[in-house]
Design an enzyme around this catalytic site. Structure first.
Site, mmCIF file in Angstrom:
data_model
loop_
_atom_site.group_PDB
_atom_site.id
_atom_site.type_symbol
_atom_site.label_atom_id
_atom_site.label_comp_id
_atom_site.label_asym_id
_atom_site.label_seq_id
_atom_site.Cartn_x
_atom_site.Cartn_y
_atom_site.Cartn_z
ATOM 1 N N MET A 77 0.822 -1.207 0.000
ATOM 2 C CA MET A 77 0.000 0.000 0.000
ATOM 3 C C MET A 77 0.862 1.266 0.000
ATOM 4 O O MET A 77 2.083 1.203 0.158
ATOM 5 C CB MET A 77 -0.913 0.004 1.223
ATOM 6 C CG MET A 77 -1.924 -1.129 1.250
ATOM 7 S SD MET A 77 -2.978 -1.115 2.707
ATOM 8 C CE MET A 77 -3.963 0.370 2.421
ATOM 9 N N HIS A 78 0.193 2.415 -0.195
ATOM 10 C CA HIS A 78 0.733 3.759 0.051
ATOM 11 C C HIS A 78 1.751 4.262 -0.964
ATOM 12 O O HIS A 78 2.083 5.448 -0.961
ATOM 13 C CB HIS A 78 1.373 3.852 1.447
ATOM 14 C CG HIS A 78 0.563 3.297 2.558
ATOM 15 N ND1 HIS A 78 -0.702 3.747 2.847
ATOM 16 C CD2 HIS A 78 0.848 2.322 3.462
ATOM 17 C CE1 HIS A 78 -1.170 3.076 3.902
ATOM 18 N NE2 HIS A 78 -0.254 2.202 4.274
ATOM 19 N N ASP A 234 -2.700 -5.070 0.480
ATOM 20 C CA ASP A 234 -2.202 -6.387 0.874
ATOM 21 C C ASP A 234 -2.893 -6.960 2.101
ATOM 22 O O ASP A 234 -3.258 -8.136 2.133
ATOM 23 C CB ASP A 234 -0.686 -6.369 1.048
ATOM 24 C CG ASP A 234 -0.167 -5.236 1.922
ATOM 25 O OD1 ASP A 234 -0.977 -4.470 2.499
ATOM 26 O OD2 ASP A 234 1.061 -5.092 2.019
#
Length: 489
Positions: A77-78, A234
């Protein structure tokens, strides 16, 4: 069959499941991480696509993929993937464990005082929005050319389908999403100099986001037109893989990072304790997470530092040495800073208590304990406002280690349930989401908890021996907090 593609930090994993949800085959291709400066963490998106193609081709070399009826995506992520007006990558992706944007987090919350209320989260350097403020300041030419910002797995989706789409769970980690309303926030986008035209279209994780293009099908050895599900970040995808889809269910993930994840029927915010509050990849669901930035990464570091052949060798040596009843060797696993509960990008790894008798096995044991103590801090943060969390399922590559399970069960003072296929949780969840999106399977049909492999109960003697080291662990961070900050200023 249904395919799950999981874009991790250390590898791309691709799995196949059949109509019954049984794991048929899997392949993984490693990735490398670039740390060009202190606090920085980057990867080249083109290498993600190379690894995805290689992993799918590995499967194709062993079996026909003609029966693949749906594809699901999960991933780290991110990360900020910046694209120009022709969807060309402008710079290496800035990843989730990058800590350069600490000052930009404070600036973001000053620009939009309602940030925590809108997003449900504390602004942290690893999140996507602060990274874009950093780019504005430090790479203005790149920002001026940025026409689109995608998350890592959604860049893979773009390569697969030609569509710019994200799902709610991954989008929730950007700080651009109104997490309660499950839509982009104009106020948060404006605070970073962006608008909704820079953002991908939003879908739920169980929806079809597009279909496999002719070009991508040729590159992968698949047939064109296969539906691609929205998928999930995830950990949300990992929850689908382990069957954590009902309120109150929880798991712990031992991947590159470490996570304790709790499913919720409503949005529950606690940004002050650095608890993450995100959308689930399941429609109408949310979740909370306590996140530590180095879990299996800590074990990899310890193996490299101690000269072990690999992580498995270090685990074998550590287990053979046994677990001591007394020791003051403590490992702070803050190799990439820390999130829950400290939100401290300057925190650094520390090995305390070395003496002339310290062995490689001692270092291995201290690394496993340090991660367990960090997760115990996260569990405390989750329970401070959200109530008691009972037993936990375990997913991620670290789930393969029974020794780590014993230490973790004792530190968390909880039984740990291990499921068959748990080590490929996010990829399994992605494949399950593909089954729902492409075949119309129900949540109960597609996402039951996998069969239980074994349960590790906390051991009273081990719990007692860990208590003094956990107290020392917590004191060390408190004592060193200002030193960490001073050392990078």
């Amino acid at each position: 069959m249904y395919m799950g593609i999981d874009l991790g930090t250390s590898s791309v994993k691709v799995i196949l499941i059949d109509e019954a949800g049984t794991l048929v085959d899997e392949a993984a291709v490693p990735l490398t991480l670039s740390r060009p400066r202190p606090l920085w963490s980057e990867q080249d998106p083109e290498r993600w696509w190379d690894a995805t193609q290689a992993a799918v081709r590995h499967l194709e070399s062993r079996r026909s993929l003609d029966a693949v009826a749906g594809i699901g995506l999960s991933g780290q992520m991110h990360g900020a993937v910046l694209l120009d007006s022709n969807d060309q990558v402008l710079r290496p992706a800035i990843l989730w464990n990058d800590g350069r944007a600490g000052a930009e987090c404070r600036e973001l919350e000053q620009r939009e005082p309602a940030s925590r209320e809108i997003t449900g989260n504390l602004a942290m350097p690893g999140f996507t929005a602060p990274k874009l403020i950093w780019v504005v300041k430090n790479e203005p030419d790149i920002f001026a050319r940025t026409a689109r910002v995608l998350l890592p797995k959604d860049w893979i989706r773009l390569k697969l389908t030609g569509e710019a789409v994200s799902d709610m769970s991954d989008a929730a980690g950007t700080l651009w999403l109104d997490v309660g309303k499950r839509q982009w926030s104009p106020a948060m986008l404006e605070a970073t100099g962006l608008s909704e035209r820079h953002m991908p279209r939003l879908v739920e994780g169980t929806e079809v986001s597009g279909v496999l293009s002719v070009e991508a099908a040729a590159a992968l050895g698949l047939r064109p037109g296969i539906p691609v599900a929205g998928g999930g970040g995830d950990n949300a995808a990992g929850a689908a893989g382990i069957g954590v889809v009902d309120p109150g269910m929880a798991f712990v993930s031992l991947g590159t990072s470490g996570v304790i994840f709790v499913a919720d029927a409503t949005l529950k915010k606690d940004p002050e304790r650095a608890v993450h509050a995100f959308c689930h990849c399941i429609p109408g669901m949310w979740h909370r997470m306590a996140v530590i930035l180095s879990a299996a990464a800590t074990l990899s570091f310890a193996a490299r530092l101690a000269g072990a052949a690999d992580e498995a060798s270090l685990l074998t040596e550590t287990e053979a040495a046994g677990l001591p009843t007394q020791s003051r060797l403590v490992f702070l696993p803050y190799l990439s800073g820390e999130r829950t509960p400290h939100n401290d990008p300057t925190a650094a790894g520390v090995i305390f208590g070395l003496d002339g008798t310290t062995t490689r096995a001692d270092l291995g044991r201290a690394a496993l304990e340090g991660v367990a103590f960090a997760l115990a801090d996260g569990l405390d943060a989750l329970q401070a406002r959200g109530g008691t969390i009972g037993g936990l399922s375990v997913i991620g590559g670290g789930a393969r280690s029974k020794l780590w399970g014993r230490i973790l069960a004792a530190a968390l003072q909880r039984p740990l349930t291990y499921h068959r296929g748990g080590e490929v949780g996010p990829a399994l969840g992605a494949a399950r989401l593909a089954m729902i999106a492409a075949a119309g399977a129900s949540l109960d049909e597609a996402c039951p908890p996998p069969p239980v492999s074994h349960v590790i109960e906390p051991e009273a003697a081990l719990m007692e021996s860990l208590e003094p080291r956990r107290a020392l662990y917590r004191r060390l961070y408190s004592d060193l907090k200002s030193t960490f900050a001073d050392s990078v200023s």
